[in-house]
Design an enzyme around this catalytic site. Sequence first.
Site, PDB file in Angstrom:
ATOM      1  N   ARG A  16       0.521  -1.308   0.307  1.00 37.84           N
ATOM      2  CA  ARG A  16       0.608   0.024   0.136  1.00 37.84           C
ATOM      3  C   ARG A  16       0.716   1.213  -0.233  1.00 37.84           C
ATOM      4  O   ARG A  16       1.710   0.751   0.936  1.00 37.84           O
ATOM      5  CB  ARG A  16      -0.573   0.099   1.223  1.00 37.84           C
ATOM      6  CG  ARG A  16      -2.069  -0.916   1.458  1.00 37.84           C
ATOM      7  CD  ARG A  16      -3.103  -0.243  -0.061  1.00 37.84           C
ATOM      8  NE  ARG A  16      -4.594  -1.747   0.088  1.00 37.84           N
ATOM      9  CZ  ARG A  16      -4.969  -1.580  -1.279  1.00 37.84           C
ATOM     10  NH1 ARG A  16      -4.919  -0.257  -1.277  1.00 37.84           N
ATOM     11  NH2 ARG A  16      -5.881  -2.434  -0.970  1.00 37.84           N
ATOM     12  N   CYS A  80      -7.534 -11.553 -13.059  1.00 41.24           N
ATOM     13  CA  CYS A  80      -6.309 -12.193 -12.618  1.00 41.24           C
ATOM     14  C   CYS A  80      -5.312 -12.199 -13.162  1.00 41.24           C
ATOM     15  O   CYS A  80      -3.997 -12.276 -12.493  1.00 41.24           O
ATOM     16  CB  CYS A  80      -6.467 -13.237 -11.634  1.00 41.24           C
ATOM     17  SG  CYS A  80      -7.394 -12.727 -10.066  1.00 41.24           S
ATOM     18  N   GLY A 113     -10.418  -4.260   0.768  1.00 41.80           N
ATOM     19  CA  GLY A 113     -11.344  -5.231   0.721  1.00 41.80           C
ATOM     20  C   GLY A 113     -12.169  -5.762  -0.120  1.00 41.80           C
ATOM     21  O   GLY A 113     -10.981  -5.909  -0.764  1.00 41.80           O
ATOM     22  N   ARG A 186     -10.176 -13.205  11.928  1.00 40.72           N
ATOM     23  CA  ARG A 186     -11.471 -13.397  11.871  1.00 40.72           C
ATOM     24  C   ARG A 186     -12.248 -14.251  10.523  1.00 40.72           C
ATOM     25  O   ARG A 186     -11.633 -14.305   9.564  1.00 40.72           O
ATOM     26  CB  ARG A 186     -11.833 -11.788  11.516  1.00 40.72           C
ATOM     27  CG  ARG A 186     -13.705 -11.267  11.138  1.00 40.72           C
ATOM     28  CD  ARG A 186     -13.368  -9.996  11.061  1.00 40.72           C
ATOM     29  NE  ARG A 186     -13.108  -9.023   9.695  1.00 40.72           N
ATOM     30  CZ  ARG A 186     -13.964  -9.479   9.004  1.00 40.72           C
ATOM     31  NH1 ARG A 186     -14.841 -10.183   8.516  1.00 40.72           N
ATOM     32  NH2 ARG A 186     -13.004  -9.057   7.599  1.00 40.72           N
ATOM     33  N   CYS A 198      -5.838 -13.779  -0.009  1.00 44.04           N
ATOM     34  CA  CYS A 198      -5.143 -12.442  -0.073  1.00 44.04           C
ATOM     35  C   CYS A 198      -5.469 -11.320  -0.070  1.00 44.04           C
ATOM     36  O   CYS A 198      -6.857 -10.925  -0.075  1.00 44.04           O
ATOM     37  CB  CYS A 198      -4.283 -12.818  -1.617  1.00 44.04           C
ATOM     38  SG  CYS A 198      -5.155 -12.432  -2.756  1.00 44.04           S
TER      39      CYS A 198
END
Lengths: 383, 106
Positions: A16, A80, A113, A186, A198
């Site tokens: 990021r 992808c 997300g 989670r 991923c």
Amino acid sequence: VTTVDIAGVGLHRFGRFEGVTVTDMGVEAVRAALREADVGRGGFQAAFCGTAYGGVATGHKVLGALGMTGMPIVDVEAGCASGAAALMLAGAAIRGGQYDTVVVFGVEKMPRGIIRSSFFEPWQEEAGLAATPAYFALRAQRLMHVSGVTKDHLATVVVKNRRHGVHNPDAMFRAEVEAADVLNSRLVCEPLHLWMLCSPNEGAAAVVLRRGEDTSGRPDRPARIRVAAAVLRSHLPGPVLSESTPLAGLADDDTPSATTLAATDAYEEAGLGPDDLDVVECQDTDAARELLSYEELGLCSPGEAAEMLEAGATSIGGRLPVNPSGGLLSKGEPLGASALGQVVELVRQLRGEAGARQVHGARVALAHTVGRGANAGVVILRH
Amino acid sequence: VGAELSSAGRLWAWTAVTSAPPGYKGEVPFGFGVVELPEGLRVIGRLTEARPDHLTRDQPMHLVLVTLPADEDRLVVTYAFAPTVDTGGAAAAPGPGPGPTAGATA
């Protein structure tokens, strides 16, 4: 017969990066690949850019920033497998005699997300059907049902790839994890927990392809890395859990997957088989996807993926290391850059430049990506 | 060309979605799965049961309509599958289900 060599590779690490544009990342990767290949302005005749979220003229913006335009620049979207599609087109153009040298790159800057995809109709989003991880979860559950894969195996995949990723400075996650922590992360969609999935993220990768030359009488020239196969296939109609993400399918479990189609073609094109492979980078969008890839790529017999994993065969030091880079589970997945990021890793492996994650003596390598479309890419490299 | 399909079938695969996917305004978690119809078709859709451990492989399911919020002043009606009989909880569910929930494995 014209062959295609890899003349240089470059990467912008995956992660990021606030304030860094997709163009910035592409420039860094392309510049590094051109430098390795000793190619400058006017030194290549075409460029192919893989991206799914880059938008209009993504490739032009990168090469424009470098002041290297004028040649055909083609953006390629294949989910992808976008980078694999770009590589296939570039390699075919060289083999066909159209170009001598082609720059292939992939760039992406993904939102955080669950991936929002224009693939889904608005009504599907409103009905909750654009839940991409849920489709992965259904596939994982079926694999567990037919192959004896357990949740512990899924956790083991994550532990393995994160352990490999510790040694990859270009990866997003570089800390080892324990199986218990994976299983305690989670729950996203049973049986998949957060750490088994991923992260969509950002990055860029670039490869310079060049028409192969015979270097057998030139000991001054370094050994070449050859593109032995670069294949893209789509899905056949039928399977309900195909990456084509249909809403219905046939009660038929015998139709080959897009990955199997691509792998079969790639092995034929390369004149090689799974037994010839020394190292593999495969699509580990989720932990179950990696195990399914073992079967679909022919790395093991159907139903034996868990056994192959448990035996350590796919860890560095094992018989056939898979995802020595740490895989998408460590690197994250910038869609357009993903497939070429695998190629960059495998080139480094074949050159013996992979440091602490080196697969010793690797001569033949396979890269696999698969995703929405369906698009499945398989690239085989040979040293 | 059209064909009439059964509105009931058997559960082939299932999970639950625990956080809202893009563009979805309804409640979470919600069930999500595949039902195999006797005509040889497998259909993906929502399930009315959001607890995976309350479902079992091959259990009878039937088609229902559900209403979900779309915008402040708009609702969306879509299809879902509901268990045809109450299984009475999955504690005694036979066969290889999806396994225990988070962290419960050895």
